[in-house]
Scaffold this active site. Structure first.
Site, PDB file in Angstrom:
ATOM      1  N   ARG A 163       8.746  -3.275  -9.710  1.00  0.00           N
ATOM      2  CA  ARG A 163       8.634  -1.784  -9.788  1.00  0.00           C
ATOM      3  C   ARG A 163       9.276  -1.215 -11.234  1.00  0.00           C
ATOM      4  NH1 ARG A 163       5.739  -3.487  -6.146  1.00  0.00           N
ATOM      5  NH2 ARG A 163       5.215  -2.331  -4.540  1.00  0.00           N
ATOM      6  N   SER A 235       4.698   3.453  -0.771  1.00  0.00           N
ATOM      7  CA  SER A 235       6.138   3.138  -0.304  1.00  0.00           C
ATOM      8  C   SER A 235       6.785   4.312  -1.024  1.00  0.00           C
ATOM      9  CB  SER A 235       6.647   1.850  -0.967  1.00  0.00           C
ATOM     10  OG  SER A 235       5.887   0.771  -0.392  1.00  0.00           O
ATOM     11  N   GLU A 331      10.923   5.605  -4.830  1.00  0.00           N
ATOM     12  CA  GLU A 331      10.202   4.998  -5.820  1.00  0.00           C
ATOM     13  C   GLU A 331       9.072   5.939  -6.390  1.00  0.00           C
ATOM     14  OE1 GLU A 331       6.258   3.242  -5.575  1.00  0.00           O
ATOM     15  OE2 GLU A 331       6.865   1.578  -4.549  1.00  0.00           O
TER      16      GLU A 331
HETATM   17  N1  EPU Z   1       9.506  -4.136   7.993  1.00  0.00           N
HETATM   18  C1  EPU Z   1       9.747  -3.617   9.220  1.00  0.00           C
HETATM   19  N2  EPU Z   1       9.406  -2.430   9.603  1.00  0.00           N
HETATM   20  C2  EPU Z   1       8.674  -1.635   8.963  1.00  0.00           C
HETATM   21  C3  EPU Z   1       8.283  -2.159   7.719  1.00  0.00           C
HETATM   22  C4  EPU Z   1       8.464  -3.482   7.215  1.00  0.00           C
HETATM   23  O1  EPU Z   1      10.477  -4.275  10.164  1.00  0.00           O
HETATM   24  O2  EPU Z   1       8.264  -0.541   9.265  1.00  0.00           O
HETATM   25  C5  EPU Z   1       9.719  -5.755   7.829  1.00  0.00           C
HETATM   26  C6  EPU Z   1       8.424  -6.312   7.750  1.00  0.00           C
HETATM   27  O3  EPU Z   1       8.261  -6.891   8.962  1.00  0.00           O
HETATM   28  C7  EPU Z   1       8.943  -7.667   6.662  1.00  0.00           C
HETATM   29  C8  EPU Z   1       9.483  -6.728   5.646  1.00  0.00           C
HETATM   30  O4  EPU Z   1      10.155  -5.491   6.429  1.00  0.00           O
HETATM   31  O5  EPU Z   1       9.792  -8.523   7.445  1.00  0.00           O
HETATM   32  C9  EPU Z   1       8.726  -6.416   4.551  1.00  0.00           C
HETATM   33  O6  EPU Z   1       7.712  -5.438   5.078  1.00  0.00           O
HETATM   34  P1  EPU Z   1       6.215  -5.680   4.269  1.00  0.00           P
HETATM   35  O7  EPU Z   1       5.544  -6.777   4.058  1.00  0.00           O
HETATM   36  O8  EPU Z   1       5.400  -4.653   5.101  1.00  0.00           O
HETATM   37  O9  EPU Z   1       6.600  -5.142   2.888  1.00  0.00           O
HETATM   38  P2  EPU Z   1       7.435  -3.966   2.296  1.00  0.00           P
HETATM   39  O10 EPU Z   1       8.580  -4.552   1.485  1.00  0.00           O
HETATM   40  O11 EPU Z   1       7.760  -3.044   3.231  1.00  0.00           O
HETATM   41  C10 EPU Z   1       6.133  -3.970  -0.032  1.00  0.00           C
HETATM   42  C11 EPU Z   1       5.739  -3.052  -1.011  1.00  0.00           C
HETATM   43  C12 EPU Z   1       4.559  -2.385  -0.590  1.00  0.00           C
HETATM   44  C13 EPU Z   1       3.396  -3.704  -0.674  1.00  0.00           C
HETATM   45  C14 EPU Z   1       4.211  -4.829   0.509  1.00  0.00           C
HETATM   46  C15 EPU Z   1       3.443  -5.999   0.663  1.00  0.00           C
HETATM   47  C16 EPU Z   1       7.652  -1.975  -2.090  1.00  0.00           C
HETATM   48  C17 EPU Z   1       8.438  -0.905  -2.321  1.00  0.00           C
HETATM   49  N3  EPU Z   1       6.634  -2.036  -1.333  1.00  0.00           N
HETATM   50  O12 EPU Z   1       6.510  -3.352   1.082  1.00  0.00           O
HETATM   51  O13 EPU Z   1       4.018  -1.777  -1.658  1.00  0.00           O
HETATM   52  O14 EPU Z   1       2.064  -3.352   0.073  1.00  0.00           O
HETATM   53  O15 EPU Z   1       5.460  -5.168   0.052  1.00  0.00           O
HETATM   54  O16 EPU Z   1       3.539  -6.768  -0.427  1.00  0.00           O
HETATM   55  O17 EPU Z   1       8.042  -2.893  -2.744  1.00  0.00           O
HETATM   56  C18 EPU Z   1       3.648   0.667  -2.535  1.00  0.00           C
HETATM   57  O18 EPU Z   1       4.419   0.068  -3.261  1.00  0.00           O
HETATM   58  O19 EPU Z   1       3.469   1.724  -2.365  1.00  0.00           O
HETATM   59  C19 EPU Z   1       3.526  -0.310  -1.450  1.00  0.00           C
HETATM   60  C20 EPU Z   1       3.011  -0.011  -0.488  1.00  0.00           C
END
Ligand code: EPU
Length: 335
Positions: A163, A235, A331
């Site tokens: 990012r 996010s 972000e």
């Molecule tokens: N998790 C939870 N609870 C939640 C959300 C997440 O326990 O409410 C856990 C999930 O189970 C998983 C981990 O946290 O083990 C990561 O969650 P997820 O795969 O949903 O991805 P994220 O890290 O929360 C990032 C990006 C998203 C992108 C997803 C998928 C950032 C800031 N966000 O989210 O990007 O879609 O990975 O690759 O890096 C965005 O930037 O706007 C965005 C949506």
């Protein structure tokens, strides 16, 4: 061609759906438009408003917002293995992904359905499901506001990181991205390693481009709110990147805490998980809340102001700091 608006309501131009106004908004197509716009001198205050998908307005904007509207996708060289494509800044990112998938070109499919425009993609190096825009971007074309000339930056000079890019730092407020050049592959290169992607792809019959795109769209639709229905900017927070010792100490206490290797021996934590573990998933105060299926996303249930969202975000940050001793940064750009 330039199109100008004065005292314009920004509600339909920011995905959070907050109702603020801008003194002036200028839609531009070409670098000549920008040259013409900047010829009389730099306005006191200006910034780029692209799709408005990663911005939170907390007050009326008293300067000029510049919005790219050029929307051509132009294939350049095709050498049988790869194709170079020039994409103008105003192209909807997901239209570009669909364009590539329709032509059997690999490289963008994991980035399906990310809201926003192509010109904004390099700024925060958008990423999802194990891929980032930097994997495909080879060059970024910008208009340099000080010199009135065009600047063509190779990807190696864009400072891409998680990012992150040079456009958020030393080039901030100095250039306007007018187009990007990407490289796509004729050879299949499926990337299924993230979360449920492989399972969803297999359930559709295997790793074709269309199946991957469909799988990603379905995972996103299940977790992330559609900004057309519920105001949000994806996010709201970045995943924190911490020292290995900090992550180690936390995993002793919370053995199920998700964590991923990051550059230079650092560790990336999942801010969504941290917020969730504070018991805040689905928590709502007035018109603002933490989304009920993805805690990293803050939503506007209707009528929230930018100030409401910020005040709520500060509480979420404080809760995470108190429980885990971790600071989570926003972000979203706050204006
Ligand atoms: N998790 C939870 N609870 C939640 C959300 C997440 O326990 O409410 C856990 C999930 O189970 C998983 C981990 O946290 O083990 C990561 O969650 P997820 O795969 O949903 O991805 P994220 O890290 O929360 C990032 C990006 C998203 C992108 C997803 C998928 C950032 C800031 N966000 O989210 O990007 O879609 O990975 O690759 O890096 C965005 O930037 O706007 C965005 C949506």
């Amino acid at each position: 061609m330039i199109r100008e608006f004065h005292h314009i309501d920004l509600r339909d131009r920011n995905s959070f759906g907050v109702r603020q106004r801008a003194a002036r908004l200028v839609e531009f197509e070409t670098s000549d438009d920008l040259r013409e716009f900047f010829a009389p001198g730099l306005p006191e205050r200006w910034t780029v408003l692209s799709g408005g998908n990663n911005i939170l307005f907390t007050e009326d904007y008293d300067g000029v917002l510049l919005t790219p509207v050029a929307r051509r996708i132009i294939p350049l060289e095709d050498n049988a293995k790869t194709v170079r494509v020039r994409v103008e800044a105003g192209v909807e990112w997901d239209d570009l992904v669909a364009w590539a998938v329709d032509r059997d070109l690999w490289g963008l499919e994991n980035l399906s359905l990310i809201p926003g425009k192509a010109g904004a993609a390099p700024v925060q190096n958008i990423g999802a499901y194990g891929c980032e825009a930097k994997d495909a971007i080879r060059r970024v074309e910008c208009f340099c506001v000080e010199s009135g000339t065009m600047l063509s930056l190779d990807a190696a000079h864009c400072g891409f990181g998680y990012r992150e890019s040079i456009f958020k730092h030393s080039l901030k407020g100095r250039v306007i991205i007018t187009a990007i050049e990407i490289e796509l592959s004729h050879t299949p290169c499926p990337r299924l390693g993230y979360g449920d992607v492989e399972r969803e792809v297999e359930a559709r019959g295997g790793a074709t481009l269309r199946n991957i795109r469909e799988a990603i769209c379905s995972i996103r639709r299940a977790k992330l709110p559609d900004p057309a229905v519920l105001g949000n900017a994806g996010s709201f927070f970045k995943n924190p990147v911490v020292e290995a010792s900090v992550a180690d100490a936390l995993t002793v206490q919370y053995p199920d805490m998700p964590h991923y290797p990051a550059p230079d021996g650092h560790v990336k934590l999942a801010a969504g998980w941290l917020i969730d573990r504070c018991g805040l998933k689905g928590h709502r105060e007035g018109a603002v809340g933490v989304h009920e299926r993805q805690a990293l996303v803050l939503v506007n249930y209707g009528g929230a102001t930018g100030h409401d969202v910020i005040a709520f975000a500060r509480k979420v940050q404080a809760a995470v700091r108190e429980k885990f001793g971790i600071d989570i940064d926003t972000e979203v750009n706050i204006l």
